[in-house]
Design a protein around this motif. Structure first.
Motif, PDB file in Angstrom:
ATOM      1  N   UNK A 182       0.845  -1.188   0.000  1.00 15.85           N
ATOM      2  CA  UNK A 182       0.000   0.000   0.000  1.00 15.85           C
ATOM      3  C   UNK A 182       0.883   1.241   0.000  1.00 15.85           C
ATOM      4  N   UNK A 183       0.626   2.156  -0.908  1.00 14.85           N
ATOM      5  CA  UNK A 183       1.446   3.363  -0.977  1.00 14.85           C
ATOM      6  C   UNK A 183       1.158   4.258   0.223  1.00 14.85           C
ATOM      7  N   UNK A 184       2.082   5.160   0.494  1.00 15.72           N
ATOM      8  CA  UNK A 184       1.917   6.070   1.616  1.00 15.72           C
ATOM      9  C   UNK A 184       0.684   6.943   1.417  1.00 15.72           C
ATOM     10  N   UNK A 185       0.475   7.380   0.173  1.00 15.33           N
ATOM     11  CA  UNK A 185      -0.693   8.206  -0.117  1.00 15.33           C
ATOM     12  C   UNK A 185      -1.985   7.452   0.155  1.00 15.33           C
ATOM     13  N   UNK A 186      -2.070   6.192  -0.291  1.00  8.25           N
ATOM     14  CA  UNK A 186      -3.256   5.380  -0.052  1.00  8.25           C
ATOM     15  C   UNK A 186      -3.502   5.199   1.444  1.00  8.25           C
TER      16      UNK A 186
ATOM     17  N   UNK B 105      -6.803   6.536   3.397  1.00 14.05           N
ATOM     18  CA  UNK B 105      -7.633   5.616   4.180  1.00 14.05           C
ATOM     19  C   UNK B 105      -7.834   6.136   5.604  1.00 14.05           C
ATOM     20  N   UNK B 106      -6.774   6.650   6.217  1.00 12.73           N
ATOM     21  CA  UNK B 106      -6.884   7.185   7.577  1.00 12.73           C
ATOM     22  C   UNK B 106      -7.813   8.392   7.608  1.00 12.73           C
ATOM     23  N   UNK B 107      -7.701   9.268   6.602  1.00  6.25           N
ATOM     24  CA  UNK B 107      -8.577  10.441   6.545  1.00  6.25           C
ATOM     25  C   UNK B 107     -10.026  10.002   6.416  1.00  6.25           C
ATOM     26  N   UNK B 108     -10.279   8.996   5.581  1.00  5.02           N
ATOM     27  CA  UNK B 108     -11.647   8.504   5.408  1.00  5.02           C
ATOM     28  C   UNK B 108     -12.191   7.873   6.688  1.00  5.02           C
TER      29      UNK B 108
ATOM     30  N   UNK C 184     -10.046  14.338   8.809  1.00  6.01           N
ATOM     31  CA  UNK C 184      -8.845  15.086   8.455  1.00  6.01           C
ATOM     32  C   UNK C 184      -8.110  15.621   9.669  1.00  6.01           C
ATOM     33  N   UNK C 185      -8.814  16.117  10.659  1.00  5.78           N
ATOM     34  CA  UNK C 185      -8.151  16.692  11.832  1.00  5.78           C
ATOM     35  C   UNK C 185      -7.401  15.620  12.623  1.00  5.78           C
ATOM     36  N   UNK C 186      -7.984  14.439  12.760  1.00  9.06           N
ATOM     37  CA  UNK C 186      -7.300  13.348  13.461  1.00  9.06           C
ATOM     38  C   UNK C 186      -6.066  12.912  12.678  1.00  9.06           C
ATOM     39  N   UNK C 187      -6.170  12.905  11.345  1.00 10.68           N
ATOM     40  CA  UNK C 187      -5.016  12.552  10.508  1.00 10.68           C
ATOM     41  C   UNK C 187      -3.903  13.578  10.682  1.00 10.68           C
TER      42      UNK C 187
END
Length: 103
Positions: free
Chosen positions: A24-28, A32-35, A39-42
């Motif tokens: 899994x790429x860093x972007x993916x 996934x974490x943002x979803x 966004x604030x928790x990420x």
């Protein structure tokens, strides 16, 4: 061409295990974490806010002081940077309003 289960093939590439976290790429991973958490928790988990503050500070330094050091030797460059940073910090302290929470 036969592909084993849980493997994905794209033209011109080698098989990638879709179940592997390493694949899994860093972007993916960040998307996934943002979803999942928002966004604030990420931003808090990845230190994004701190990075943004550092980039702003470097941009401010380059805009006000200049993009390069003028001293030629390392000890003089350290002194030049320290003086410039102290000047920027002083400007920030002078321009920053005193905020008091109204109750």
């Amino acid at each position: 061409m036969l592909t084993p289960p849980n493997l994905r093939m794209s033209p011109g590439s080698s098989p990638i295990d879709t179940q592997s976290a390493e694949a899994q790429s860093q972007r993916d991973h960040h998307v996934r974490i943002i979803a999942e958490k928002g966004r604030m928790a990420w931003q808090k988990a990845t230190g994004y806010g701190r990075r943004s503050l550092v980039e702003t500070a470097i941009g401010r330094y380059k805009a006000i002081i200049g993009p390069k050091l003028h001293a030629r030797i390392l000890p003089a460059q350290r002194g030049e940077a320290a003086i410039a940073i102290e000047a920027l910090n002083h400007m920030i302290r002078v321009a920053k309003p005193l905020s008091i929470r109204a109750t």
